[in-house]
Design an enzyme around this catalytic site. Sequence first.
Site, PDB file in Angstrom:
ATOM      1  CG  HIS A  66      35.563  48.945  33.727  1.00  0.00           C
ATOM      2  ND1 HIS A  66      35.620  50.119  34.698  1.00  0.00           N
ATOM      3  CD2 HIS A  66      35.242  47.959  34.763  1.00  0.00           C
ATOM      4  CE1 HIS A  66      35.397  49.811  35.852  1.00  0.00           C
ATOM      5  NE2 HIS A  66      35.224  48.279  36.041  1.00  0.00           N
ATOM      6  CG  ASP A  77      65.215  62.351  42.148  1.00  0.00           C
ATOM      7  OD1 ASP A  77      64.495  61.514  42.066  1.00  0.00           O
ATOM      8  OD2 ASP A  77      65.314  63.391  41.533  1.00  0.00           O
ATOM      9  CB  SER A  80      56.188  52.100  31.543  1.00  0.00           C
ATOM     10  OG  SER A  80      55.656  52.623  32.663  1.00  0.00           O
ATOM     11  CG  HIS A  87      47.206  35.500  42.460  1.00  0.00           C
ATOM     12  ND1 HIS A  87      45.901  35.616  42.944  1.00  0.00           N
ATOM     13  CD2 HIS A  87      47.972  35.768  43.536  1.00  0.00           C
ATOM     14  CE1 HIS A  87      45.895  35.789  44.215  1.00  0.00           C
ATOM     15  NE2 HIS A  87      46.780  35.891  44.765  1.00  0.00           N
ATOM     16  CE1 TYR A 128      47.229  38.995  47.641  1.00  0.00           C
ATOM     17  CE2 TYR A 128      48.197  37.318  45.963  1.00  0.00           C
ATOM     18  CZ  TYR A 128      47.303  37.704  46.955  1.00  0.00           C
ATOM     19  OH  TYR A 128      46.378  36.799  47.658  1.00  0.00           O
ATOM     20  CG  HIS A 167      43.271  31.163  42.825  1.00  0.00           C
ATOM     21  ND1 HIS A 167      44.056  31.609  43.884  1.00  0.00           N
ATOM     22  CD2 HIS A 167      43.257  32.442  41.993  1.00  0.00           C
ATOM     23  CE1 HIS A 167      44.132  33.157  43.786  1.00  0.00           C
ATOM     24  NE2 HIS A 167      43.711  33.563  42.631  1.00  0.00           N
ATOM     25  CG  HIS A 168      42.710  33.569  38.618  1.00  0.00           C
ATOM     26  ND1 HIS A 168      41.771  34.644  38.985  1.00  0.00           N
ATOM     27  CD2 HIS A 168      43.622  33.860  39.223  1.00  0.00           C
ATOM     28  CE1 HIS A 168      42.305  35.452  39.728  1.00  0.00           C
ATOM     29  NE2 HIS A 168      43.636  34.955  40.056  1.00  0.00           N
ATOM     30  CB  THR A 171      45.855  38.405  53.734  1.00  0.00           C
ATOM     31  OG1 THR A 171      46.309  37.764  52.752  1.00  0.00           O
ATOM     32  CG2 THR A 171      45.348  39.911  53.398  1.00  0.00           C
ATOM     33  CE  LYS A 173      50.547  43.415  54.712  1.00  0.00           C
ATOM     34  NZ  LYS A 173      51.805  43.267  54.432  1.00  0.00           N
ATOM     35  NE  ARG A 187      33.764  38.227  35.072  1.00  0.00           N
ATOM     36  CZ  ARG A 187      35.271  37.990  35.473  1.00  0.00           C
ATOM     37  NH1 ARG A 187      35.714  36.936  36.140  1.00  0.00           N
ATOM     38  NH2 ARG A 187      36.077  38.918  35.048  1.00  0.00           N
TER      39      ARG A 187
HETATM   40  C1  HEA Z   1      40.990  47.935  39.220  1.00  0.00           C
HETATM   41  C2  HEA Z   1      40.027  48.391  39.849  1.00  0.00           C
HETATM   42  C3  HEA Z   1      38.544  48.485  39.172  1.00  0.00           C
HETATM   43  C4  HEA Z   1      37.794  49.555  39.759  1.00  0.00           C
HETATM   44  C5  HEA Z   1      38.200  50.764  40.611  1.00  0.00           C
HETATM   45  C6  HEA Z   1      36.555  49.342  39.170  1.00  0.00           C
HETATM   46  C7  HEA Z   1      35.403  50.350  39.462  1.00  0.00           C
HETATM   47  C8  HEA Z   1      33.995  49.931  39.063  1.00  0.00           C
HETATM   48  N1  HEA Z   1      33.825  49.034  38.437  1.00  0.00           N
HETATM   49 FE1  HEA Z   1      34.910  47.345  37.522  1.00  0.00          FE
HETATM   50  N2  HEA Z   1      35.877  45.604  36.887  1.00  0.00           N
HETATM   51  C9  HEA Z   1      37.368  45.618  37.106  1.00  0.00           C
HETATM   52  C10 HEA Z   1      38.014  46.449  38.041  1.00  0.00           C
HETATM   53  C11 HEA Z   1      37.770  47.706  38.389  1.00  0.00           C
HETATM   54  N3  HEA Z   1      36.450  48.168  38.546  1.00  0.00           N
HETATM   55  C12 HEA Z   1      37.649  44.440  36.723  1.00  0.00           C
HETATM   56  C13 HEA Z   1      39.272  43.771  36.746  1.00  0.00           C
HETATM   57  C14 HEA Z   1      36.592  44.028  35.980  1.00  0.00           C
HETATM   58  C15 HEA Z   1      36.487  42.447  35.202  1.00  0.00           C
HETATM   59  C16 HEA Z   1      36.268  42.873  33.704  1.00  0.00           C
HETATM   60  C17 HEA Z   1      36.362  41.600  32.833  1.00  0.00           C
HETATM   61  O1  HEA Z   1      35.319  40.808  32.955  1.00  0.00           O
HETATM   62  O2  HEA Z   1      37.091  41.518  31.902  1.00  0.00           O
HETATM   63  C18 HEA Z   1      35.495  44.771  36.258  1.00  0.00           C
HETATM   64  C19 HEA Z   1      34.345  44.401  36.058  1.00  0.00           C
HETATM   65  C20 HEA Z   1      33.197  45.392  36.255  1.00  0.00           C
HETATM   66  C21 HEA Z   1      31.871  44.944  35.893  1.00  0.00           C
HETATM   67  C22 HEA Z   1      31.353  43.635  35.380  1.00  0.00           C
HETATM   68  C23 HEA Z   1      31.034  43.576  33.693  1.00  0.00           C
HETATM   69  C24 HEA Z   1      30.719  42.454  33.466  1.00  0.00           C
HETATM   70  O3  HEA Z   1      31.181  41.442  33.759  1.00  0.00           O
HETATM   71  O4  HEA Z   1      29.951  42.227  32.237  1.00  0.00           O
HETATM   72  C25 HEA Z   1      30.976  45.783  36.351  1.00  0.00           C
HETATM   73  C26 HEA Z   1      29.683  46.020  36.419  1.00  0.00           C
HETATM   74  O5  HEA Z   1      28.947  46.474  37.092  1.00  0.00           O
HETATM   75  C27 HEA Z   1      31.944  46.858  36.897  1.00  0.00           C
HETATM   76  C28 HEA Z   1      31.476  47.915  37.550  1.00  0.00           C
HETATM   77  C29 HEA Z   1      32.266  48.999  38.248  1.00  0.00           C
HETATM   78  C30 HEA Z   1      31.805  50.147  38.890  1.00  0.00           C
HETATM   79  C31 HEA Z   1      30.406  50.718  38.724  1.00  0.00           C
HETATM   80  C32 HEA Z   1      33.062  51.029  39.240  1.00  0.00           C
HETATM   81  C33 HEA Z   1      33.004  52.118  40.205  1.00  0.00           C
HETATM   82  O6  HEA Z   1      33.601  51.943  41.201  1.00  0.00           O
HETATM   83  C34 HEA Z   1      33.809  53.163  39.299  1.00  0.00           C
HETATM   84  C35 HEA Z   1      33.699  54.683  39.992  1.00  0.00           C
HETATM   85  C36 HEA Z   1      34.172  55.595  39.175  1.00  0.00           C
HETATM   86  C37 HEA Z   1      33.685  56.670  38.921  1.00  0.00           C
HETATM   87  C38 HEA Z   1      32.103  56.842  39.306  1.00  0.00           C
HETATM   88  C39 HEA Z   1      34.079  57.544  37.789  1.00  0.00           C
HETATM   89  C40 HEA Z   1      33.403  59.020  37.972  1.00  0.00           C
HETATM   90  C41 HEA Z   1      33.505  59.474  36.484  1.00  0.00           C
HETATM   91  C42 HEA Z   1      33.299  60.906  36.628  1.00  0.00           C
HETATM   92  C43 HEA Z   1      33.045  61.665  37.587  1.00  0.00           C
HETATM   93  C44 HEA Z   1      33.370  61.389  35.095  1.00  0.00           C
HETATM   94  C45 HEA Z   1      33.512  62.803  35.115  1.00  0.00           C
HETATM   95  C46 HEA Z   1      33.787  62.994  33.528  1.00  0.00           C
HETATM   96  C47 HEA Z   1      34.278  64.047  33.338  1.00  0.00           C
HETATM   97  C48 HEA Z   1      34.775  65.137  34.061  1.00  0.00           C
HETATM   98  C49 HEA Z   1      35.029  63.918  31.826  1.00  0.00           C
HETATM   99  N4  HEA Z   1      33.272  46.626  37.049  1.00  0.00           N
HETATM  100  C1  HEA Z   2      43.660  43.549  44.758  1.00  0.00           C
HETATM  101  C2  HEA Z   2      43.364  42.488  44.290  1.00  0.00           C
HETATM  102  C3  HEA Z   2      43.073  41.345  44.887  1.00  0.00           C
HETATM  103  C4  HEA Z   2      43.331  40.668  46.219  1.00  0.00           C
HETATM  104  C5  HEA Z   2      44.102  41.017  47.259  1.00  0.00           C
HETATM  105  C6  HEA Z   2      42.750  39.230  46.266  1.00  0.00           C
HETATM  106  C7  HEA Z   2      42.754  38.457  47.195  1.00  0.00           C
HETATM  107  C8  HEA Z   2      42.441  37.237  47.132  1.00  0.00           C
HETATM  108  N1  HEA Z   2      41.929  36.643  46.059  1.00  0.00           N
HETATM  109 FE1  HEA Z   2      41.207  37.503  44.472  1.00  0.00          FE
HETATM  110  N2  HEA Z   2      40.850  38.187  42.521  1.00  0.00           N
HETATM  111  C9  HEA Z   2      40.934  39.462  42.285  1.00  0.00           C
HETATM  112  C10 HEA Z   2      41.840  40.392  43.054  1.00  0.00           C
HETATM  113  C11 HEA Z   2      42.220  40.412  44.341  1.00  0.00           C
HETATM  114  N3  HEA Z   2      42.194  39.046  44.926  1.00  0.00           N
HETATM  115  C12 HEA Z   2      40.742  39.749  40.601  1.00  0.00           C
HETATM  116  C13 HEA Z   2      40.709  40.978  39.997  1.00  0.00           C
HETATM  117  C14 HEA Z   2      40.040  38.713  40.558  1.00  0.00           C
HETATM  118  C15 HEA Z   2      39.255  38.306  39.281  1.00  0.00           C
HETATM  119  C16 HEA Z   2      39.998  38.079  38.021  1.00  0.00           C
HETATM  120  C17 HEA Z   2      39.084  37.827  36.794  1.00  0.00           C
HETATM  121  O1  HEA Z   2      38.632  36.643  36.631  1.00  0.00           O
HETATM  122  O2  HEA Z   2      38.816  38.738  36.282  1.00  0.00           O
HETATM  123  C18 HEA Z   2      40.123  37.526  41.648  1.00  0.00           C
HETATM  124  C19 HEA Z   2      39.697  36.265  41.756  1.00  0.00           C
HETATM  125  C20 HEA Z   2      39.958  35.321  42.403  1.00  0.00           C
HETATM  126  C21 HEA Z   2      39.834  33.952  42.282  1.00  0.00           C
HETATM  127  C22 HEA Z   2      39.184  33.383  40.981  1.00  0.00           C
HETATM  128  C23 HEA Z   2      37.727  33.093  41.223  1.00  0.00           C
HETATM  129  C24 HEA Z   2      37.173  32.591  39.998  1.00  0.00           C
HETATM  130  O3  HEA Z   2      37.356  33.115  38.854  1.00  0.00           O
HETATM  131  O4  HEA Z   2      36.539  31.355  39.900  1.00  0.00           O
HETATM  132  C25 HEA Z   2      39.901  33.139  43.651  1.00  0.00           C
HETATM  133  C26 HEA Z   2      39.906  31.704  43.876  1.00  0.00           C
HETATM  134  O5  HEA Z   2      40.336  31.401  44.639  1.00  0.00           O
HETATM  135  C27 HEA Z   2      40.310  34.434  44.391  1.00  0.00           C
HETATM  136  C28 HEA Z   2      40.615  34.285  45.673  1.00  0.00           C
HETATM  137  C29 HEA Z   2      41.526  35.284  46.423  1.00  0.00           C
HETATM  138  C30 HEA Z   2      42.002  35.014  47.789  1.00  0.00           C
HETATM  139  C31 HEA Z   2      41.842  33.848  48.687  1.00  0.00           C
HETATM  140  C32 HEA Z   2      42.770  36.280  48.085  1.00  0.00           C
HETATM  141  C33 HEA Z   2      43.369  36.451  49.761  1.00  0.00           C
HETATM  142  O6  HEA Z   2      44.348  36.929  49.363  1.00  0.00           O
HETATM  143  C34 HEA Z   2      42.340  37.235  50.603  1.00  0.00           C
HETATM  144  C35 HEA Z   2      42.934  37.207  52.078  1.00  0.00           C
HETATM  145  C36 HEA Z   2      42.278  38.147  52.850  1.00  0.00           C
HETATM  146  C37 HEA Z   2      41.400  37.560  53.639  1.00  0.00           C
HETATM  147  C38 HEA Z   2      41.039  36.290  53.886  1.00  0.00           C
HETATM  148  C39 HEA Z   2      40.651  38.828  54.730  1.00  0.00           C
HETATM  149  C40 HEA Z   2      41.508  39.271  55.916  1.00  0.00           C
HETATM  150  C41 HEA Z   2      41.672  38.103  56.602  1.00  0.00           C
HETATM  151  C42 HEA Z   2      41.147  37.717  57.770  1.00  0.00           C
HETATM  152  C43 HEA Z   2      40.278  38.555  58.459  1.00  0.00           C
HETATM  153  C44 HEA Z   2      41.639  36.337  58.656  1.00  0.00           C
HETATM  154  C45 HEA Z   2      40.931  35.499  58.974  1.00  0.00           C
HETATM  155  C46 HEA Z   2      40.409  34.862  57.779  1.00  0.00           C
HETATM  156  C47 HEA Z   2      39.936  33.373  57.530  1.00  0.00           C
HETATM  157  C48 HEA Z   2      40.305  32.472  58.648  1.00  0.00           C
HETATM  158  C49 HEA Z   2      39.648  32.833  56.447  1.00  0.00           C
HETATM  159  N4  HEA Z   2      40.496  35.765  43.710  1.00  0.00           N
HETATM  160 CU   LIG Z   3      44.169  35.421  41.866  1.00  0.00          CU
END
Ligand code: HEA
Ligand code: HEA
Ligand SMILES: [Cu+2]
Lengths: 444, 205, 612
Positions: C75, C104, C169, C253, C257, C302-303, C328, C331, C450
Amino acid sequence: MSPEISENSHTLRSNDDYSTVKMASLERLAESVVDELNKAQGESQMGLLPFRRTGNVSEQSVSNTTKSIGRRSSLKNRSVIFGLLAALFLFAVGCSKDGMSPFDPMGPVAAKQLDLFNVLMWVMVIVFVLVEGVLLYAIIRYRKRPGQAKPPQTHGNTSLEITLTIIPTILVLGLAIWSVFTLFDLQDPPEGSPEALHVNVTGHQWWFEFEYPDAGNGKKIITANELRIPVDRPITLSLESDDVIHSFWVPKLAGKLDMIPTHTNEMWFQADSDKINDDLPVTLYGQCAELCGLSHALMKFQVTVMDQADFDSWAAAYGPPPTISARAKAGQAVFAANCTLCHTIDGPDDPVLSASRLTGFLTGGDITPVPAPNLTDLRTRHTLAAGLVDLSETNLLSWLHDPSEIKANNYMSQRAVMYKTETGTSNLTNEEIDALIGYLLDLQ
Amino acid sequence: MAHAIEHEYTTTGLNHRKMLMWVFLGSDCLFFGSLIATYMVYRGQSLVGPYPVDIINVPVTTISTFVLLLSSFAMVQALAATHADNRRAIVGWLLATAFLGAIFIGFQIVEFNTFKNEGLTLGGNLFGATFFTLTGFHGAHVTLGIIWLVALAILGKKGRLGPNTALDVELCGLYWHFVDIVWIVIFTLLYLIGGFDAGPAPLGG
Amino acid sequence: MAAITSVIPRPTSYEGLWGWMTTVDHKRIAVLYGVTAFIFLLIAGLEAGVIRMQLASADSTLVSPGRFNQMFTMHATTMVFMVIMPLSVSFFNFVIPLAIGARDVAFPRLNALSYWIFLFGGILLHMSFVVDQVPDAGWFSYANLTEKPFSVDRGLDFWSISLLVLGTSSVAGGLNFIVTIINMRAPGMSMMRMPVFVWMTLITSILLVLAFPVITVGLIELTMDRNFGTHFFIPAQGGDPILWQHLFWVFGHPEVYILILPAMGIVSEILPTFSRKPLFGYPFVIFSGIVIAIMGWAVWSHHMFTVGLGPVANSVFTITTMLIAVPTGVKIFNWIGTLWRGALEFTTPMMFALGFVALFIIGGLSGVSHAVSPSDFQQQDTYYIVAHIHYVLFGGSMFGIFAGTYYWFPKITGKMLNETLGKINFWLLFIGMNLTFFPMHFLGLNGMPRRIYTYTAEFGWEYLNQIASFGYLVLLIGILVFMYNVWQSRNSRHVGHDPWDAPGIEWSIASPPPPYNFAEIPQVLGRDHYWIVKENAEAAGTPITGPEPTVDPKSIHMPSPSYWPLFTAVGVALIGGGLLSHFALSFVGGAIAFVGVIGWSNEPAAAPNDHH
Ligand code: HEA
Ligand code: HEA
Ligand SMILES: [Cu+2]
Ligand code: CUA
């Protein structure tokens, strides 16, 4: 309504359909939110209190929130939504004094971590309410009105930008600095604490091993899946792993720390009697928090907090099961014949034996010794199979009959020769199993 | 490589392909950077021998390093010849560059072979793993460069290289010099600094 | 390869399947990317469905533990590398050349190559289902769970090798867009006049080419450990599993972005359009993007707060991570500033863009709360993190992508998506997403880890999990509505070239744009070029101009179709496939790729006009 855009219209300026649709939906949302909120208000009261056990502060803020709602109708939509969100938030958080929730800390480490989170959460809630509030205000206030002319074409405002950069910077730096202090603060037990009790914890797929190099009077104890600690005394732990990365987590005592092969991580915590409301001993829950394979979800353990005296008598009593009854005597023989390849039952594991079990495990093969829980004090434990089920004669029976029934993936049923049967159930006879139960649990 | 729509207006005045090459080299820096980082992290962490001091032969590699440096010089000459539209010199210098590169690779093959015979393998210890991976990927880069140079030489022979197509040579040159510079870094770290590491602790400890 | 070219002549038109297979037109490649990635979205969404159904009740036995681990691994891997990234690239492809006034991208065939390698890489990964050896160690596949003897089937090989293929790619695509943006801007389009989306694409591309090599090295080392006997991450032989974590997150990380900046770019196009005023604080939005990209390299640990790096390292990464909230925030404030005093029109793209801002704030704030390391010790690896992930990735990236889809669809196809369906689509996703992911905050704070395939009822997690699973159904309907909307649009009428009265140059040409995009390369007048054009026309009293008249495509020298990219990509994919089956196949693949490159470089970008 489906606004069709005609071939020659270059603009939507004259087309109000979009905004009307949006307005209608927004109003509907606001209405439903008000309803919801009225329902939720009662809950929020109840939810807030346990949020922090001594929670006068939070009580105050309840009344604040309630007061601001509906004070001025123009503000209504905004406050209503955020009131609702905040209420929901607190409701759900507050409700959980359950075993795995950190929201009911029993020791100084978890308490300080929670303090930080509480403040942090309020800061975030405030920022959230402010920013989303302004956003929502802009959305509602500046929707396009029929016949509206082109809005003023502003491009920016440097001093505003600078202000809005500095304020968050100060805010986050404040939190960051506090975090840094907390980090160093929690590094070691405070000066003047009672002498710490040291425990070596080893993670295994999928159970925990606890070794007390000195549980009192120099007595070394090795046990599994149940950590006994005396109350009001710092516990220092060395965390290690034998196989893959695990993570050691007792939410009520401290945050988690990973258990990594060849790295030793040090942490400490303490259970405070004044933070525990029940009579001792109390049982706290722990869980492995790093994906470690198939039974990661089932890799749990318990922490029993007890009085020092109880702890001492447990330590003193630690030793091989007494074989008084005939059943137990028979069981001892069965055990010696079938189980000692992996399990030790007469005191701490022999390091050489442990090492060879580990080698057997890492080199693989169908029938190899593997590291397994020390069973010396099994009769004093409460759970079976890494905190998965209660320890009882029935559960032990089914465990010995077929461990995979209780724990789908475990290395006992996969590697022990007696489960290499067609069905995967034990080839021990019922009498033998019964004898084993007697041996392990008599005098429980 | 990719012939983009050439002789076209570009915003910066820099040719597309040249910019592509520069950015690619930037990317490649991170690639080698990570490999080198792995090497440095595992420096002195091998549990069993052979250790660098046992087998690294600095004098021999100094020679091959010198050969590679020399090839960069030949490359410069090849480009100059292209600008000067001297077909024979173009082919000659390109082949000379390739030849010197090939000698470097020859040295590397001999070195790998000797090391293998002395017990250093990919799976033997961390030093073997990091050493062979890093220098192996560098060798692969050099080999690719040699193929490129030979291909260019063939074009040159056909008379398709000259001032108008100097860019073709220049790009190859950029790549070649980059690979050369990376080697200098590797040589310094793996041979001059790390080459005398003995035992599990760094710096002969 | 001369033999090949004489047997298979260079294609001369874009007709039919062969036309799609040999296309080098950025607009068609964009469509290929978009459709492929959307199919992957359905697959990954279905996998999420399995997760949600399994967790809908305590002690559920719907799927086995092994299957569950495969589900969240696939997933997440699919969503990150095969959905969000390629969907973003799809927009890069379609929009960038149009938005900078180019015909292009700089390297059209390289562009096609990127697509084909992406497609084959995705297929390669999903072949793991065919042989039922599916990756199962999570999307960051921490060593040493990924090493033998803990992971003995080929699942992790599928994972690492297809990611290597996909990485090729991405890097190729990144290189291409950097050159395109820096070098192919129409006259008058200075850097500070570039649309924000173009800027964000540039920054994303730079991150791509710099971040991917790092993970490439990690993946190579992992592959070597598993197949060639090295011990990079095997502790018993001195290897260090923590090194993998560093390599992964140094990439990981910046990667997040890479996932969000394109969406931020899209939103920065849409908000001004429908507020009818220019983006507020343009330079600040650009610079904050640059700052985010730079700071993004300094926060990876931070991860790894719970790895035990010590209080000093944790302090440093706490501070750097907290600070990243500031740019952020800049923005966010500027987007709100854009709305301020505007005349907001709530079209579907606008609603998605507003939804993006609203939801991203939530995700960002929870991100900041993770950054506070002492409290993250309690939250790391719980559903609180899962909630953060999905607010930023689904509420952020996906909403941005939906916004962009609704916005540019009329430009891509000449037809409009239905607005009513669009709004239904929006509300279903908005509500569904909050239902699914908001409860996860509480679950995590209440201690639900999780990646657990089952839980017991005793900790009180069941109720909130049910809400989350119900929310998934709402999301599912939302996605179906979107699919129906696209499907039904084939019958809708054509709309004009500028249905939104938008500022971008791309709106000044016909919809769909002719193959050559601009008959005459435009002279860019300012930041919101087309608004300026229209305003000038209004001021002069002349009628607002229609699209540029089309000209005979033959009169414009455009790159010709080519099958070499596809050919070369087959070779590259076979190299990967060979590593997973028979090494011999890799050599065949290498040979094919080699022939491909030679054939490619002997082929002029544009076939000479007298050729046919
Ligand atoms: C990049 C983006 C992304 C997106 C978009 C999503 C989308 C969703 N994610 Fe996901 N998710 C992750 C990134 C993302 N996730 C990541 C990085 C993890 C961590 C994994 C890890 O721990 O390693 C995670 C983990 C994660 C977990 C935790 C699993 C665990 O720790 O055990 C869960 C649990 O609920 C979850 C749920 C969902 C759900 C419900 C959606 C929904 O928003 C999905 C919505 C989509 C649909 C509803 C599709 C609809 C399908 C159809 C319409 C099918 C029709 C079929 C045909 C026609 C063939 N996600
Ligand atoms: C699109 C992807 C995306 C983005 C944009 C971010 C943005 C940020 N992430 Fe996230 N992050 C993930 C995707 C993303 N992250 C994923 C996939 C994981 C899990 C990976 C995994 O374990 O599977 C993760 C995990 C993750 C962790 C690790 C947690 C853990 O495993 O223990 C941390 C810890 O610091 C973190 C921090 C942040 C912070 C500080 C930002 C900042 O950039 C956010 C900044 C934005 C705001 C703060 C909001 C707007 C700001 C304001 C309104 C201004 C005023 C705000 C203040 C004064 C606070 N992220
Ligand atoms: Cu990060
Ligand atoms: Cu041990 Cu998870």
